[in-house]
Design a protein around this motif. Structure first.
Motif, mmCIF file in Angstrom:
data_model
loop_
_atom_site.group_PDB
_atom_site.id
_atom_site.type_symbol
_atom_site.label_atom_id
_atom_site.label_comp_id
_atom_site.label_asym_id
_atom_site.label_seq_id
_atom_site.Cartn_x
_atom_site.Cartn_y
_atom_site.Cartn_z
ATOM 1 N N VAL A 284 26.107 57.718 76.299
ATOM 2 C CA VAL A 284 24.602 58.072 76.206
ATOM 3 C C VAL A 284 24.728 59.799 76.007
ATOM 4 C CG1 VAL A 284 22.526 58.800 77.419
ATOM 5 C CG2 VAL A 284 24.025 56.381 77.800
ATOM 6 N N TYR B 166 21.440 49.907 83.392
ATOM 7 C CA TYR B 166 20.610 49.862 82.193
ATOM 8 C C TYR B 166 19.333 50.085 82.620
ATOM 9 C CZ TYR B 166 24.255 50.844 78.701
ATOM 10 O OH TYR B 166 25.250 51.372 77.917
ATOM 11 N N TYR C 125 18.518 52.978 76.362
ATOM 12 C CA TYR C 125 19.848 52.876 75.661
ATOM 13 C C TYR C 125 20.385 51.454 75.599
ATOM 14 C CZ TYR C 125 19.169 57.934 76.398
ATOM 15 O OH TYR C 125 18.822 59.362 76.336
#
Length: 177
Positions: free
Chosen positions: A46, A107, A114
């Motif tokens: 990320v 997540y 992402y």
């Protein structure tokens, strides 16, 4: 200069014999063995989320996670879409669902955007690479013929930045539940 991508990994807590076997396997077959110790990658690269937001989210997930027991019995080849090499993965037979659930929780929130929905998540420890599937299958067969199952626990998450010289840990976040 762009910020280094952030990753979240879980280093397995293994007994000394299992750790030595996994490390020896990685040193023989994984060109990235010197860059990072054996691990499960849970968040992949990320770049554009503020580090404070990233860390706060991962810490909140870690605090509500119990240690995860896992057991790996075999190596399997995996051909991904990113590069031409075929990877050799140690995949947990036990604990796979719990590690996948942790990945899915990570997540959520600010990291939801992402998540790569085009790729299925397979919990694993990378132990090698091969130039093609035939060679990867031969290596997997060779390793599996000599393999001894090993088990361990995941007890914390480590957030780090991927830099040219390797993985730089930024925070270790113990499980709280």
């Amino acid at each position: 200069m762009a910020a280094a991508p952030l990753f979240t990994v879980a280093y397995p807590d293994l007994d000394a014999g299992a750790r030595a076997r996994v490390q020896a396997l990685r040193e023989r077959h994984d060109p990235q063995a010197a860059l990072i110790d054996a691990h499960f990658t849970l968040i992949f690269g990320v770049r554009d989320l503020p580090q404070t937001d990233y860390l706060a989210h991962v810490a909140a997930v870690a605090q509500t996670t119990a240690p995860i027991y896992f057991c790996c019995n075999h190596v399997q080849p995996w051909a991904g879409p990113v590069d031409a090499d075929v990877h050799l993965f140690l995949v947990p037979d036990e604990g796979r669902e719990a590690i996948t659930a942790l990945h899915d929780r990570l997540y959520g929130g600010p990291l939801a955007r992402y998540l790569r929905t085009d790729l299925s998540f397979l919990p694993h420890i990378t132990v090698g690479r091969a130039a093609d599937l035939t060679r990867a299958q031969a290596l997997s067969d060779e390793v599996n013929a000599q393999a001894q199952p090993f088990s361990g626990r995941l007890k914390a998450l480590t957030v780090g930045a991927l830099r040219p010289q390797g993985f730089e840990p930024l925070a270790r976040l113990p499980f709280g539940a």
